[in-house]
Design an enzyme around this catalytic site. Structure first.
Site, PDB file in Angstrom:
ATOM      1  N   ALA A  13       0.810  -1.036   0.035  1.00 36.05           N
ATOM      2  CA  ALA A  13      -0.011  -0.005  -0.005  1.00 36.05           C
ATOM      3  C   ALA A  13       1.105   1.374   0.078  1.00 36.05           C
ATOM      4  CB  ALA A  13      -0.897  -0.036   1.248  1.00 36.05           C
ATOM      5  N   CYS A  14       0.239   2.542  -0.226  1.00 34.93           N
ATOM      6  CA  CYS A  14       0.953   3.581  -0.167  1.00 34.93           C
ATOM      7  C   CYS A  14       1.403   3.842   1.115  1.00 34.93           C
ATOM      8  CB  CYS A  14      -0.263   4.862  -0.300  1.00 34.93           C
ATOM      9  SG  CYS A  14       0.357   6.376  -0.108  1.00 34.93           S
ATOM     10  N   PRO A  15       2.861   4.487   1.027  1.00 34.77           N
ATOM     11  CA  PRO A  15       3.650   4.798  -0.074  1.00 34.77           C
ATOM     12  C   PRO A  15       4.719   4.115  -0.975  1.00 34.77           C
ATOM     13  CG  PRO A  15       4.919   5.586   2.059  1.00 34.77           C
ATOM     14  CD  PRO A  15       3.787   4.687   2.163  1.00 34.77           C
TER      15      PRO A  15
END
Lengths: 81, 190
Positions: A13-15
């Site tokens: 997932a982000c980042p």
């Protein structure tokens, strides 16, 4: 689309997609292309943002593939300097 | 006639040269004032969710090729702790140390903490969704060259000893933050 290396960040997932891609692109020679596989929907805009900000890369193309009903977001990033 | 024209042209040329020099000088001053590729964050809060947001932005910005520095002050310092030390502290400092989280692992969440259950739940949900933990992001930030600055004044006020904090920190004050912030394209207070 031709590419020199593949980075698989599916599930992250982000980042992380951007962070890992950045680390990977630093390993490439100027002119080489990195193909990034991601399951993060936000990565589509993130890679566009990266390409807008960073001077040393170019976003060649983005595609969406389907794999077992799951969307895979594919980004082709070229190191230009 | 021709001579006069020639000298006039020459005078014009000199005027032009002077104007170009003046413009170049102006341009140099303007260039000096332009911000760098830099992002500066202040982390004032000591909650898991807020510190997490700070590190997501920091690692993201670093990946985008920005120079990033994070200035930790007051409650934010709790995120940089690694253990609790009580000996050699004054009464108030001891009390503070007793009540403060002893490391980033024990930070509360800003909403619905319920004595730490909320924070545990958030961590579990993040793990479930494959989101990097705060500790992973902190390590990643360091690998990407993010500078982590601890506020010396608030460290001193809260009586936090150097050996209570993780290694590799810089210590600085408001001027060190402003030095970065004034050269930044984005500055956030979290």
């Amino acid at each position: 689309m031709q590419f020199d290396r593949v980075l698989d960040v599916r599930g992250l997932a982000c980042p992380m997609p951007i962070v890992k891609a950045r680390q990977e692109i630093n390993q490439l020679q100027v002119g080489q292309v990195l193909k990034v596989l991601s399951t993060d929907r936000g990565s589509v805009k993130d890679f566009q943002g990266w390409a807008q900000t960073a001077k040393n890369i170019q976003l060649l193309a983005q595609e969406t593939e389907k794999e077992n009903d799951k969307e895979i977001y594919v980004h082709y990033v070229k190191r230009v300097s | 006639m021709e001579k006069q024209l020639h000298s006039e042209l020459k005078a014009n040329g000199r005027g032009l040269e002077e104007r170009i020099a003046a413009l170049e000088a102006k341009l140099a001053t303007i260039e000096e004032r332009l911000p760098d590729d830099r992002v500066s964050l202040v982390v004032f809060s000591g909650e898991l969710d807020r510190v997490l947001a700070a590190f997501v932005i920091a690692t993201g910005a670093a990946a985008l090729g920005q120079h990033v520095s994070i200035f930790f002050t007051f409650w934010g310092l709790n995120a940089l702790r690694k253990k609790k030390v009580l000996s050699g502290k004054k009464f108030g400092e001891k009390l503070m140390a007793l009540m403060a989280p002893s490391s980033s692992q024990s930070l509360p969440v800003s909403k619905m903490n319920f004595f730490g259950i909320g924070a545990k739940m958030l961590r579990a949900m993040m793990r479930d969704k494959n989101v990097s933990s705060l500790e992973d992001l902190m390590q990643m930030a360091r690998d990407l060259g993010v500078r982590i600055v601890a506020c010396e004044m608030s460290r001193d006020v809260m009586g936090i000893k150097d050996d209570e904090l993780i290694g590799g920190l810089e210590f600085g004050g408001v001027a060190s933050f402003l030095g970065d912030a004034l050269k930044s394209k984005a500055t956030l207070f979290i």
